[in-house]
Design an enzyme around this catalytic site. Sequence first.
Site, PDB file in Angstrom:
ATOM      1  CD  GLU A   1      -4.674   2.988  -5.737  1.00 11.26           C
ATOM      2  OE1 GLU A   1      -5.221   4.072  -5.516  1.00 11.26           O
ATOM      3  OE2 GLU A   1      -3.657   2.617  -5.122  1.00 11.26           O
TER       4      GLU A   1
ATOM      5  CG  HIS B   1      -3.112  -0.774  -3.257  1.00 20.85           C
ATOM      6  ND1 HIS B   1      -3.415   0.551  -3.088  1.00 20.85           N
ATOM      7  CD2 HIS B   1      -3.116  -1.304  -2.002  1.00 20.85           C
ATOM      8  CE1 HIS B   1      -3.591   0.804  -1.802  1.00 20.85           C
ATOM      9  NE2 HIS B   1      -3.411  -0.307  -1.134  1.00 20.85           N
TER      10      HIS B   1
ATOM     11  CB  SER C   1      -0.942  -0.001   1.204  1.00 22.55           C
ATOM     12  OG  SER C   1      -0.242  -0.327   2.376  1.00 22.55           O
TER      13      SER C   1
ATOM     14  CG  ASN D   1      -3.604   5.357   0.862  1.00 19.16           C
ATOM     15  OD1 ASN D   1      -4.721   5.559   1.350  1.00 19.16           O
ATOM     16  ND2 ASN D   1      -2.969   4.214   0.990  1.00 19.16           N
TER      17      ASN D   1
HETATM   18  P1  NAI Z   1      -1.499  -8.951   8.095  1.00 16.91           P
HETATM   19  O1  NAI Z   1      -0.569  -8.669   9.188  1.00 16.91           O
HETATM   20  O2  NAI Z   1      -2.940  -9.201   8.404  1.00 16.91           O
HETATM   21  O3  NAI Z   1      -0.973 -10.205   7.256  1.00 16.91           O
HETATM   22  C1  NAI Z   1       0.347 -10.376   6.827  1.00 16.91           C
HETATM   23  C2  NAI Z   1       0.643 -11.867   6.845  1.00 16.91           C
HETATM   24  O4  NAI Z   1       1.885 -12.079   6.168  1.00 16.91           O
HETATM   25  C3  NAI Z   1       0.787 -12.456   8.230  1.00 16.91           C
HETATM   26  O5  NAI Z   1      -0.064 -13.585   8.340  1.00 16.91           O
HETATM   27  C4  NAI Z   1       2.258 -12.833   8.332  1.00 16.91           C
HETATM   28  O6  NAI Z   1       2.461 -14.017   9.090  1.00 16.91           O
HETATM   29  C5  NAI Z   1       2.593 -13.064   6.881  1.00 16.91           C
HETATM   30  N1  NAI Z   1       4.014 -12.883   6.555  1.00 16.91           N
HETATM   31  C6  NAI Z   1       4.855 -11.928   7.002  1.00 16.91           C
HETATM   32  N2  NAI Z   1       6.061 -12.078   6.407  1.00 16.91           N
HETATM   33  C7  NAI Z   1       5.965 -13.118   5.565  1.00 16.91           C
HETATM   34  C8  NAI Z   1       6.857 -13.722   4.641  1.00 16.91           C
HETATM   35  N3  NAI Z   1       8.108 -13.280   4.486  1.00 16.91           N
HETATM   36  N4  NAI Z   1       6.423 -14.773   3.925  1.00 16.91           N
HETATM   37  C9  NAI Z   1       5.162 -15.232   4.064  1.00 16.91           C
HETATM   38  N5  NAI Z   1       4.267 -14.686   4.920  1.00 16.91           N
HETATM   39  C10 NAI Z   1       4.674 -13.640   5.651  1.00 16.91           C
HETATM   40  O7  NAI Z   1      -1.326  -7.748   7.071  1.00 16.91           O
HETATM   41  P2  NAI Z   1      -2.353  -7.211   5.962  1.00 16.91           P
HETATM   42  O8  NAI Z   1      -3.155  -6.112   6.542  1.00 16.91           O
HETATM   43  O9  NAI Z   1      -3.038  -8.347   5.308  1.00 16.91           O
HETATM   44  O10 NAI Z   1      -1.343  -6.523   4.927  1.00 16.91           O
HETATM   45  C11 NAI Z   1      -0.586  -7.264   4.003  1.00 16.91           C
HETATM   46  C12 NAI Z   1      -0.081  -6.355   2.904  1.00 16.91           C
HETATM   47  O11 NAI Z   1      -1.187  -5.725   2.276  1.00 16.91           O
HETATM   48  C13 NAI Z   1       0.827  -5.221   3.367  1.00 16.91           C
HETATM   49  O12 NAI Z   1       1.775  -4.991   2.371  1.00 16.91           O
HETATM   50  C14 NAI Z   1      -0.128  -4.061   3.501  1.00 16.91           C
HETATM   51  O13 NAI Z   1       0.526  -2.822   3.370  1.00 16.91           O
HETATM   52  C15 NAI Z   1      -1.038  -4.305   2.315  1.00 16.91           C
HETATM   53  N6  NAI Z   1      -2.373  -3.708   2.399  1.00 16.91           N
HETATM   54  C16 NAI Z   1      -3.093  -3.691   3.571  1.00 16.91           C
HETATM   55  C17 NAI Z   1      -4.347  -3.132   3.620  1.00 16.91           C
HETATM   56  C18 NAI Z   1      -5.145  -3.139   4.882  1.00 16.91           C
HETATM   57  O14 NAI Z   1      -6.131  -2.387   4.970  1.00 16.91           O
HETATM   58  N7  NAI Z   1      -4.818  -3.951   5.870  1.00 16.91           N
HETATM   59  C19 NAI Z   1      -4.952  -2.502   2.414  1.00 16.91           C
HETATM   60  C20 NAI Z   1      -4.152  -2.631   1.218  1.00 16.91           C
HETATM   61  C21 NAI Z   1      -2.899  -3.186   1.239  1.00 16.91           C
END
Ligand code: NAI
Length: 513
Positions: free
Chosen positions: A155, A143, A122, A193
Amino acid sequence: MSAPNNTPIVVIGAGIMGAGIAQVAAQAGHPVKLHDARPGAAAEAKGKLGATLDGLVAKGKLTAESAAATLARITPIEQLAQADGARIAIEAIVEDLAAKRALFRDLEALLGDDAILATNTSSISVTAIANGLKHPGRLVGMHFFNPVPLMKLVEVVSGLRTEPAVAATVFELGKAWGKVPVHAKSTPGFIVNRIARPFYAEALALLLEQAAAPEALDACLRGAGFRMGPCELMDLIGHDTNFAVTKSVYEANFFDKRFAPSLVQAEMVAGGLLGRKSGRGFYAHPAGAPALPATDAGGAARAVAAAREVTVHGSGAIADALAERAAAALATQGFGPARRPSSGWTGLAVDGARLVLTSGPTAAEWAADNGVDDVAVFDRPLHAEPAALAYAVNPGAGAAWHAHAAGWLQALGFAPVSVADTPGLVVARTVAMLVNEAADAVLQGVCDAAGADAAMKLGVNYPAGPFEWLARWSAAEVVALLQALDGCYRGERYRTSPWLQRRARADRHNRAP
Ligand code: NAI
């Protein structure tokens, strides 16, 4: 390359976003492998999705067969090596450049040369994530917005090396998944954003100078058709998260003051006033915003009864609506409003007093420029329905006009909200800044105008896109309003986009006989 719906996909990161992406891919028919670094996390995410789908079946929103088929297409994998055979990888792991680069290097070694690598980052540069890959051209941003199954926008972010065919493939893929994809260039904040920053920043700037209470600002922006006002929205998002995004856009723009974070929010974050999640932000939760002070019920009737002569100044949709409403209000008086379409301002002259649609200057400035004391300015009505509308009275106006200005706004069908006498008031100032930011995004090739409109309506539920607002307003008027803000505050925040200046000049040229 196209990606038919049997194209095998791997989603890495089974958190809130990865689980949602796996769901929409599987619903569209793709076989999906789901991997997470934390052992058992992918299987847990599949279990949770099963419960969600069961709920949808119980509500009659999904057949049991399609829920079972969706779930059967998702295979949790414990080792990344089991992702081999996938043609498209979508990454939704922790928001960390080094972690994302390392993952994509591993994927590149594992997957075929023509596999597409997509990141759901993001805030990190897609160009930076691709740096170090053997084939940086196949990395693209995809995105999604949270919650993925419900939010339509995607996006499609191209970095400097992203091949157009790769961006085109994931664009089509997004469409096939029922989403509305929009092309974006990899720049800080991408489209949503970035363009959304002024929605929060202008409210915070008004709070900093004590121009209005949070509940007053929220009421005005809801009155303009936004689902939530900026203060209640920041409370919902969490001030820590909202502040972090603002800071990241600010820093990524080399500390361009236009994106500077607010002291108001910094102090709240420092104090743990994070919003709903901590029980206290602008408001105490779960109670939420306090009610606005009650409006004077008899004010409209008294203002109308005191009027001897009313003239509606200006032309266009707002002046026409004011004229219609003024005529209805005056029906009991036995006379109607006169019209002066060619005035340089829009609003009402009520005997010697002026009720002026904001064009930027404060009521005090308008009063001084025109040699009239009884002046009030009111905010730009964006919504057809009678709604909360900010207004400010020239501090030098007589006591009667202080009361009658609000009365007249009520008589015209609005719920007047008194704010300090600041340039551009609340809605006009916020919307002008959203238009300005969108104009700069187009100027810099981040997206096109249609993309900006779609992104803001679908990514953050705005009631209209910035260029749709502009079409109902005019570039010259937006420029004038921004210049009034710039004249008052100086600094970089209110500098006018060259795109808007050019549009204003082109409009003038086209109108010239
Ligand atoms: P989250 O913390 O819920 O999930 C991330 C997951 O990735 C966790 O389960 C973690 O164990 C796993 N993980 C971490 N490092 C890893 C690796 N090297 N290999 C495999 N798994 C790994 O985070 P979320 O919110 O789902 O965000 C994920 C991505 O999406 C980030 O880049 C975030 O910036 C982006 N994003 C988030 C949004 C939101 O509203 N939460 C909206 C749009 C994008």
